[in-house]
Design a protein around this motif. Structure first.
Motif, short mmCIF file in Angstrom:
data_model
loop_
_atom_site.label_atom_id
_atom_site.label_comp_id
_atom_site.label_asym_id
_atom_site.label_seq_id
_atom_site.Cartn_x
_atom_site.Cartn_y
_atom_site.Cartn_z
N ALA A 109 23.71 31.89 9.07
CA ALA A 109 24.31 30.98 8.09
C ALA A 109 25.14 29.90 8.79
O ALA A 109 25.04 28.72 8.44
N THR A 110 25.94 30.30 9.78
CA THR A 110 26.77 29.31 10.46
C THR A 110 25.93 28.39 11.34
O THR A 110 26.25 27.21 11.47
N LYS A 127 22.88 27.39 10.64
CA LYS A 127 22.26 26.45 9.70
C LYS A 127 23.27 25.41 9.25
O LYS A 127 22.94 24.23 9.13
N ASP A 128 24.53 25.83 9.01
CA ASP A 128 25.57 24.88 8.61
C ASP A 128 25.83 23.88 9.74
O ASP A 128 25.99 22.69 9.48
#
Length: 197
Positions: A181-182, A184-185
């Motif tokens: 998730a991080t 991708k962010d």
């Protein structure tokens, strides 16, 4: 010879009715908790279970580290550090204290129990002996299952290992999801800043 009571389980077994381990706990509670000689006694202590083996006349034999005694204090730490425990013969009610207990011959379907006289004789010989103690390899449950079945076994250690592995797996999975998730962010942020120039 110690006096041991009869119970519902014995009636079931004598009539060819198999009794599962979880049902044995229910029988023990339904019968006012009257164990037979050689029965394994499980005593829930919150985060763990203490185990003893019933030897008759209201007595049990159990492997007692200093932590199993009330007001053990510093001697409790000493026993764990030195990996020693003492085999005790004590009144069941004294070992149980304010806790409850169950008759739990949980391995009867897996192993053939030793003859009662052999269990009682082996237990008597070990009373007051100091033995090696290890929470995961030589604990009170290992001790009583060795006496009853000739096989040291600790279901609570196995359960702890399974739960520990499950928790570790969840933590690793959570970490992987967090990293994905991080990342991708960060990639999205990088693309937004790169396209804005």
């Amino acid at each position: 010879m110690p006096l041991c009571g009869n119970n519902i389980k014995a009636v079931c077994v004598s009539n060819g009715i198999r009794v599962k381990a979880e049902e044995q706990k229910e029988f023990a509670m339904a019968e006012d908790k009257k164990p037979n000689c050689g029965d394994l006694i499980e005593i829930p202590r919150g985060l763990y279970q203490h185990w003893a083996i019933y030897v008759g006349d209201g007595y049990v034999v159990h492997l007692a580290s200093a932590s199993e005694h009330a007001n053990a204090g510093a001697s409790s730490v000493k026993s764990v550090v030195h990996n020693k425990a003492t085999v005790k013969r004590e009144k069941l009610e004294d070992v149980v204290g304010n806790d409850t207990y169950y008759i739990n011959n949980h391995l009867d379907e897996k192993y053939e129990p030793h003859p009662i006289q052999d269990i009682l004789q082996d237990a008597k010989i070990l009373v007051d002996k100091e033995l090696q103690y290890g929470v995961t390899t030589k604990n009170c449950e290992h001790f009583v299952t060795l006496l009853r079945y000739g096989q040291p076994h600790s279901q609570q250690v196995e359960d702890a290992a399974v739960y520990g592995s499950l928790i570790a797996g969840i933590v690793v999975l959570g970490y992987v999801i967090f990293k994905l998730a991080t990342s991708k962010d960060k990639e999205k942020e990088k693309n937004e800043h790169g396209n804005g120039k």
